[in-house]
Design a protein around this motif. Structure first.
Motif, PDB file in Angstrom:
ATOM      1  N   ALA A  26       0.825  -1.214   0.000  1.00 32.61           N
ATOM      2  CA  ALA A  26       0.000   0.000   0.000  1.00 32.61           C
ATOM      3  C   ALA A  26       0.856   1.259   0.000  1.00 32.61           C
ATOM      4  O   ALA A  26       0.433   2.311  -0.495  1.00 32.61           O
ATOM      5  N   VAL A  27       2.067   1.149   0.546  1.00 37.75           N
ATOM      6  CA  VAL A  27       2.991   2.285   0.564  1.00 37.75           C
ATOM      7  C   VAL A  27       3.359   2.698  -0.857  1.00 37.75           C
ATOM      8  O   VAL A  27       3.586   3.877  -1.153  1.00 37.75           O
ATOM      9  N   ILE A  28       3.408   1.712  -1.767  1.00 43.43           N
ATOM     10  CA  ILE A  28       3.792   1.972  -3.161  1.00 43.43           C
ATOM     11  C   ILE A  28       2.665   2.650  -3.933  1.00 43.43           C
ATOM     12  O   ILE A  28       2.890   3.245  -4.994  1.00 43.43           O
ATOM     13  N   ASP A  31       0.464   8.539  -6.343  1.00 43.54           N
ATOM     14  CA  ASP A  31       0.121   9.061  -7.670  1.00 43.54           C
ATOM     15  C   ASP A  31       1.226   9.915  -8.276  1.00 43.54           C
ATOM     16  O   ASP A  31       0.990  10.686  -9.204  1.00 43.54           O
ATOM     17  N   ILE A  32       2.442   9.791  -7.752  1.00 41.04           N
ATOM     18  CA  ILE A  32       3.603  10.490  -8.310  1.00 41.04           C
ATOM     19  C   ILE A  32       4.471   9.443  -8.995  1.00 41.04           C
ATOM     20  O   ILE A  32       5.083   8.601  -8.316  1.00 41.04           O
ATOM     21  N   GLN A  37       7.921   4.552  -8.819  1.00 40.25           N
ATOM     22  CA  GLN A  37       8.993   3.713  -9.356  1.00 40.25           C
ATOM     23  C   GLN A  37      10.063   3.426  -8.306  1.00 40.25           C
ATOM     24  O   GLN A  37      10.529   2.293  -8.173  1.00 40.25           O
ATOM     25  N   LEU A  38      10.445   4.465  -7.558  1.00 40.40           N
ATOM     26  CA  LEU A  38      11.505   4.296  -6.560  1.00 40.40           C
ATOM     27  C   LEU A  38      11.036   3.418  -5.398  1.00 40.40           C
ATOM     28  O   LEU A  38      11.783   2.556  -4.916  1.00 40.40           O
ATOM     29  N   LEU A  39       9.805   3.619  -4.950  1.00 38.05           N
ATOM     30  CA  LEU A  39       9.269   2.799  -3.860  1.00 38.05           C
ATOM     31  C   LEU A  39       9.151   1.338  -4.281  1.00 38.05           C
ATOM     32  O   LEU A  39       9.492   0.434  -3.519  1.00 38.05           O
TER      33      LEU A  39
END
Length: 323
Positions: A26-28, A31-32, A37-39
């Motif tokens: 859920a952390v991933i 909407d950025i 991608q980094l997460l």
């Protein structure tokens, strides 16, 4: 000491660990695009999840409330991940767990901001517990880890103080988070204070053992398993316990001193061979075993022998692991 596997150890909490995985997924969900991608990149691998497992185990001795334990355990893992991202920047590491680090993949600015975001999400998850003591534990852990790394970064080469400084450093950077994982789980289970302190003591000593073994594996492991080059600490000039013990006995050894902080592969290999063929590795493992024993002893007065057995097995796994 019998061989133990994580799947067997985690059997009583396996389904609950999957809930933590869902919390981390859920952390991933942001909407950025660049942040997503980094997460996804840093959280896609489930890893061993030892710290969240400790939170769940510590919470099982008394009132087991998953609505509180899952966000706390996920927060521990996010705080751990944030420290790894920041560590890679400080150490200028190019690889971790067989993957290019964020600072090499996207640059140091992106890595710093990602680490900061993970710290913020960890704090956000911790607030879901609505427990002041747990919130204080997390804030204290973040301060302890940062201050410990800062003190380590400015410490000068002083062999007489090296062992003391080393244990202080790993207490701050590793044992602190293990103890936070255990203490938060115990606190959220409404355990009595004596039990909370016992579990905190377990976590602390397990964390100390974990880091000593980590530093041994940096010299003795297999690169394919470690996911990074052997002797990474040595090449960065970091005095870990195997190096310290060797230099305490042979303070003038030119092979080790030449390799410390150097980038010559032959020098580093010579130094690794020299340390691995000495007494230092076995002495380090004895020290790790002592920490492991202290962790197991801390569990003696807790209820539920079967849970104690699982946590003792986890301590043994930390000593036996290959990566």
């Amino acid at each position: 000491m019998r061989l133990v596997q994580l799947d067997d150890i985690y059997e009583p909490i396996w389904r609950d660990l999957q809930e933590i995985e869902q919390e981390l997924k859920a952390v991933i969900d942001v909407d950025i695009p660049i942040l997503l991608q980094l997460l996804d990149y840093v959280l896609e691998s489930s890893g061993k999840r030892i710290r969240p497992a400790i939170t769940l185990f510590a919470g099982k001795f008394y009132y087991y409330d998953l609505d509180l334990l899952v966000p706390a355990a996920a927060a521990v893992e996010l705080l751990h991940t944030a420290t790894l991202v920041h560590d890679d920047i400080v150490d200028d590491s190019a690889q971790r767990h067989s993957k290019t680090t964020i600072n090499y993949l996207r640059g140091k600015t992106s890595a710093v901001l990602l680490g900061d975001y993970l710290l913020g999400r960890a704090a956000h998850l911790a607030t879901a517990t609505e427990n002041i003591r747990v919130l204080r534990l997390f804030s204290r852990a973040a301060m302890t880890i940062s201050s410990g790394e800062l003190m380590h970064s400015i410490s000068s080469y002083d062999l007489e103080q090296a062992r003391k400084n080393y244990f202080h450093w790993i207490s701050a950077k590793t044992a602190c988070l293990f103890s936070t994982a255990a203490e938060s789980g115990a606190t959220l289970s409404q355990a009595p204070e004596e039990a909370i302190q016992s579990l905190q003591n377990y976590g602390y000593n397990l964390g100390m053992a974990f880091q000593v073994v980590d530093d041994v594996l940096d010299l003795t492991g297999e690169e394919a398993e470690l996911g990074k080059p052997l002797g990474s600490d040595l090449s960065q000039g970091i005095l870990t316990l195997p190096i310290i013990l060797f230099l305490e006995r042979y303070p003038g050894d030119v092979v080790i001193k030449k390799a410390l902080g150097g980038n010559d592969a032959a020098d580093i290999k010579s130094a690794i061979d020299r340390i691995c063929q000495s007494f230092a590795i076995e002495d380090c493992l004895d020290i790790a075993s002592d920490f492991c024993q202290q962790a197991c002893q801390a569990l003696q007065n807790l209820p539920c022998q079967s849970l104690q057995s699982r946590m003792i097995d986890l301590a043994h796994y930390v000593i036996q692991r290959r990566r």
